[in-house]
Scaffold this motif. Structure first.
Motif, PDB file in Angstrom:
ATOM      1  N   LYS A  72       0.829  -1.209   0.000  1.00 53.60           N
ATOM      2  CA  LYS A  72       0.000   0.000   0.000  1.00 53.60           C
ATOM      3  C   LYS A  72       0.861   1.255   0.000  1.00 53.60           C
ATOM      4  O   LYS A  72       0.612   2.194  -0.757  1.00 53.60           O
ATOM      5  N   GLU A  93     -10.696  -4.784  -5.377  1.00 56.44           N
ATOM      6  CA  GLU A  93     -10.438  -3.571  -4.593  1.00 56.44           C
ATOM      7  C   GLU A  93      -9.303  -2.764  -5.212  1.00 56.44           C
ATOM      8  O   GLU A  93      -9.385  -1.539  -5.336  1.00 56.44           O
ATOM      9  N   GLU A  97      -9.062   1.045  -7.421  1.00 51.98           N
ATOM     10  CA  GLU A  97      -8.131   2.155  -7.206  1.00 51.98           C
ATOM     11  C   GLU A  97      -7.488   2.596  -8.522  1.00 51.98           C
ATOM     12  O   GLU A  97      -6.767   3.594  -8.555  1.00 51.98           O
ATOM     13  N   SER A 380     -11.910  -7.675   2.354  1.00 55.50           N
ATOM     14  CA  SER A 380     -11.298  -7.951   3.655  1.00 55.50           C
ATOM     15  C   SER A 380     -12.095  -7.336   4.800  1.00 55.50           C
ATOM     16  O   SER A 380     -12.088  -7.859   5.910  1.00 55.50           O
ATOM     17  N   SER A 381     -12.800  -6.223   4.548  1.00 54.87           N
ATOM     18  CA  SER A 381     -13.559  -5.605   5.633  1.00 54.87           C
ATOM     19  C   SER A 381     -14.713  -6.507   6.072  1.00 54.87           C
ATOM     20  O   SER A 381     -14.961  -6.684   7.263  1.00 54.87           O
ATOM     21  N   GLY A 384     -13.353  -9.617   7.788  1.00 56.60           N
ATOM     22  CA  GLY A 384     -12.982  -9.286   9.163  1.00 56.60           C
ATOM     23  C   GLY A 384     -14.189  -9.239  10.074  1.00 56.60           C
ATOM     24  O   GLY A 384     -14.145  -9.712  11.211  1.00 56.60           O
TER      25      GLY A 384
ATOM     26  N   ARG B  44     -10.932   3.592   2.301  1.00 60.72           N
ATOM     27  CA  ARG B  44     -11.064   2.181   2.654  1.00 60.72           C
ATOM     28  C   ARG B  44      -9.698   1.519   2.599  1.00 60.72           C
ATOM     29  O   ARG B  44      -8.971   1.550   3.569  1.00 60.72           O
ATOM     30  N   MET B  45      -9.341   0.962   1.423  1.00 56.35           N
ATOM     31  CA  MET B  45      -8.072   0.261   1.380  1.00 56.35           C
ATOM     32  C   MET B  45      -6.895   1.234   1.264  1.00 56.35           C
ATOM     33  O   MET B  45      -5.860   1.057   1.877  1.00 56.35           O
ATOM     34  N   ARG B 259      -7.587  -4.802   7.290  1.00 52.00           N
ATOM     35  CA  ARG B 259      -8.958  -4.983   6.862  1.00 52.00           C
ATOM     36  C   ARG B 259      -9.393  -3.989   5.809  1.00 52.00           C
ATOM     37  O   ARG B 259     -10.555  -3.927   5.445  1.00 52.00           O
ATOM     38  N   GLY B 260      -8.480  -3.138   5.387  1.00 52.49           N
ATOM     39  CA  GLY B 260      -8.847  -2.164   4.362  1.00 52.49           C
ATOM     40  C   GLY B 260      -9.946  -1.230   4.808  1.00 52.49           C
ATOM     41  O   GLY B 260     -10.866  -0.951   4.047  1.00 52.49           O
ATOM     42  N   GLN B 261      -9.909  -0.782   6.070  1.00 57.63           N
ATOM     43  CA  GLN B 261     -10.877   0.224   6.523  1.00 57.63           C
ATOM     44  C   GLN B 261     -10.113   1.358   7.189  1.00 57.63           C
ATOM     45  O   GLN B 261     -10.247   1.618   8.386  1.00 57.63           O
TER      46      GLN B 261
END
Lengths: 416, 293
Positions: A72, A93, A97, A380-381, A384, B44-45, B259-261
């Motif tokens: 990232k 995801e 982007e 992933s959110s 989780g 988010r991510m 968690r991409g938050q």
């Protein structure tokens, strides 16, 4: 002065055209242990044969968590690597982007649509374009068992969850740990999804963990799944919380425990201990999931970079990864099966052959489903959020299954 | 004699301090501001800059796991600070009795501080594991019914973090208190002894009241250790069983990085900042007012 300028630009042009053939391929991965590191070295060798230089970018630890953090920061600072190990919906995801490169040209030339099962091919695409290349297919819904312990306890290998509890009672009475488990959220979820698939079936599984359907998430079937799931806890030992998965596998290897529910990377532990499948240990589908297959596919995603040489490097990288030679070497090392169809499986062991046959069969019957616990079915959110509910329910006896099902729905909705 | 503008004594200190000042401004206050902005964005991510208002805070406050983390910080922080102070003070009083080999004993108690929290956490994880550590040992010795399974019990696991934390940090508090006690003028103590004061009275009436500033330093150090505790929990319990030993720092890490938050993670870290500010502002206020007076 002018002469110098011309000379410099000529030199630059020469350098650029030279590098058009030999790209520097930088690949972010977390294959740092044993067999995986050997596979990475193999990939490096094959790429160097095609005239590229390999720049290793390995970030160890945490099942890729640390690697993702590094990735990232690299992408945000505008310095993306050539490719990175990213899987499942995370590919979408990253696609959102707008930082990925498509490799459609290569995919079309090599006919990927025919080489890959449809579910796999879909997962590799963003907005209809191939942006990733699959490395392997792990099956997650495995039950690893020690036949010696079963024999001593007079129990039979279970094929449904009802049989599981009958067998587990006998094993427990004989003084063994019935189910070897590591109480970490992802392992809790691995067991949970096996129960969900076994008790609820593939339709329920897909509705709940892929479509995130409200009725499935909080309905009666989910309550039943949760109740069955918690019942398995009685058959684990007191040392389970926080235990690493390979230590749980070791319990089955040593004959302290009878069974473990874990993906096929567990096979590496058995092999390393010199055990033979079918004799020292048995691999079978998790109870009630005989005709289903939860997959976990590792893949490499290509990032948008400047320059012709970069995309050539990416195409060569992708083509190497999907080549039969690499697929075979890599998957023999890793315990998984090749992602492309119709490769000869002679060199693989019985577990991998069974996995391969089931993979092809379930791809046709539509019972090939993505693993929730391994980030293949949701962002992933959401994953989780499900982890939180599952692991809390598993560890806290005071929460009823109905309350946990309601919680699951609200947690998933607020994470979306 | 007024100093000239070109006198190095005037501009040199400012010049030397300028880079530090600039770095602090950018890398502390600048990033705090950036994080504050992210907590109001739809990130988010990866960071994104679309305004989302209080949406991330709403998500945070409706999240059970956040409240578990906040409650754990409160339980852990309070118990950790109180026990460190009590144990540290008692050790310091005992060591203050001019005993033999004091230097060696002091080192023994101070040594845990030299370890990283990761080492402490891992060692205690093994000792507290019911299948490996204390419980097994006592059962093997014949105490069949001895049970000590706090580490794997979701209701009690947070207290094992307190045990390991106190073990690690109380030696440091002891050193602070001991230094404070040694700094007290011996003649006062002697005078009290001449007046016939007993040892407990001397401690209660003379030495302890003089330790105020030391107590305050210890409190500040322990509070910040408690609020930023992360490594100890990751090594000892991994936040588990379940997420029963999650604290805000581990919560922020999980949400922002795995968690991409990022939005929820930044909102949570803003709440941590607010907690620190709530402690620091009264402190600064009282400090500055005292100086002026």
């Amino acid at each position: 002065m002018k002469i110098i300028k011309t000379a410099v630009s000529a030199a630059l042009a020469a350098a650029v055209s030279f590098s058009a053939q030999a790209a520097e391929v930088e690949v972010l991965h977390w294959w740092t242990s044993g067999g995986e590191a050997a596979s990475a070295a193999e990939l490096k060798r094959m790429l160097e044969e095609r005239g590229h230089t390999w720049k290793d970018f390995a970030v160890a630890g945490g099942g890729g968590e640390s690697a993702m953090t590094v990735l990232k920061t690299r992408v945000v600072s505008g310095n993306a690597p050539t490719a990175a190990q990213i899987k499942g919906p995370s590919i979408q995801e990253w696609g959102d982007e707008g930082v990925l490169a498509d490799i459609d040209e290569l995919a079309e030339a090599e006919g990927w649509d025919d080489l890959l099962p449809e579910v796999v091919a879909e997962a590799m695409k963003y907005d209809g374009h191939y942006v990733a290349v699959p490395v392997n297919v792990h099956r997650v819904n495995w039950l690893w068992s020690n036949p010696e312990v079963f024999e001593k306890a007079g129990a039979e290998l279970p094929t449904t969850w009802d049989e599981f509890f009958v067998a587990a009672d006998k094993i427990k009475a004989a003084g063994f740990t019935a189910l070897a488990h590591g109480g970490q959220p992802w392992q809790d979820a691995t067991t949970f999804e096996a129960v969900a698939l076994g008790v609820g079936g593939t339709d329920f599984y897909t509705k709940a963990f892929v479509d995130l359907d409200a009725d499935a998430l909080s309905g009666e079937t989910m309550v039943k799944v949760l109740e069955t799931y918690r019942k398995t806890r009685q058959y684990t030992d007191a040392g389970a919380p926080g235990r690493d998965w390979n230590l749980a596998t070791a319990m089955v290897i040593n004959g302290e425990a009878a069974m473990q529910i874990m993906g096929d990377w567990a096979k590496g532990e058995f092999t390393a201990a010199g055990k033979v499948p079918g004799k020292d240990y048995v691999c079978s589908a998790a109870p009630g999931t005989l005709d289903a297959f939860t997959f976990n596919i590792d893949s490499f995603v290509m990032f948008a970079l400047d320059g012709e040489d970069a995309s050539e490097g990416q195409a060569d990288l992708a083509s190497t990864i999907l080549s039969p030679a690499f697929q075979e070497v890599f998957n023999l090392n890793k315990g998984s099966i090749p992602a492309r169809l119709n490769l000869p499986m002679d060199k693989f062991d019985d577990c991998a052959k069974l996995s391969g046959a089931d993979f092809v069969a379930t791809a046709e019957t539509g019972k090939l489903v993505p693993s929730m616990a391994h980030g293949m079915s949701t962002f992933s959110s959401v994953q989780g959020a499900i982890f939180d509910v599952v692991t809390e329910f598993y560890n806290d006896e005071s929460i009823s299954a109905e309350a946990a099902a309601r919680k699951m729905l609200s947690a998933v909705q607020s994470a979306q | 004699m007024s100093r000239s503008k070109f006198d190095p004594q005037v501009w040199l200190p400012k010049l030397v301090l300028a880079p530090t000042m600039l770095i602090t401004l950018v890398f502390i206050y600048g990033f705090v501001a950036w994080n504050a902005y992210l907590s109001f964005s739809k990130s988010r991510m990866l960071p994104r800059y679309d305004w989302a208002g209080l949406q991330q805070y709403e998500r945070l406050f409706s999240n059970d796991r956040w409240w578990v983390a906040a409650q754990n910080l409160f339980i852990f922080g309070a118990l950790f600070i109180v026990f460190c102070l009590i144990v540290g003070l008692l050790l310091a009083i005992f060591l203050d009795q001019r005993i033999r080999i004091e230097g060696a004993i002091r080192t023994v108690y101070l040594y845990p501080m030299a370890l990283s929290f990761v080492v402490t956490g891992t060692a205690w994880k093994w000792m507290l594991n019911p299948e490996l550590g204390l419980q097994k040992l006592l059962r093997d010795w014949g105490f069949e019914n001895f049970t000590f399974d706090w580490l794997v019990n979701p209701d009690m696991a947070i207290y094992t973090v307190v045990i390991a934390g106190v073990w690690q940090s109380s030696g440091f508090v002891m050193a602070l208190f001991l230094a404070g006690m040694r700094g007290i003028d011996d003649s006062i103590v002697k005078a009290a002894q001449v007046d016939g004061a007993t040892l407990p009275t001397i401690y209660r009436r003379i030495i302890l009241p003089n330790l105020g500033p030391v107590l305050f330093s210890a409190l500040i150090v322990l509070t910040h250790i408690a609020i930023k505790s992360f490594d100890l929990i990751v090594a000892l319990t991994g936040g588990g069983p379940g997420f029963s030993t999650d604290v805000p720092a581990t919560f922020v890490y999980a949400y922002a990085f795995t968690r991409g938050q990022i939005g929820v993670g930044s909102a949570a870290s803003m709440m941590m900042l607010m907690a620190v500010v709530a402690i620091i502002i009264p402190y600064l206020y009282s400090e500055l007012r005292e100086k002026r007076a």
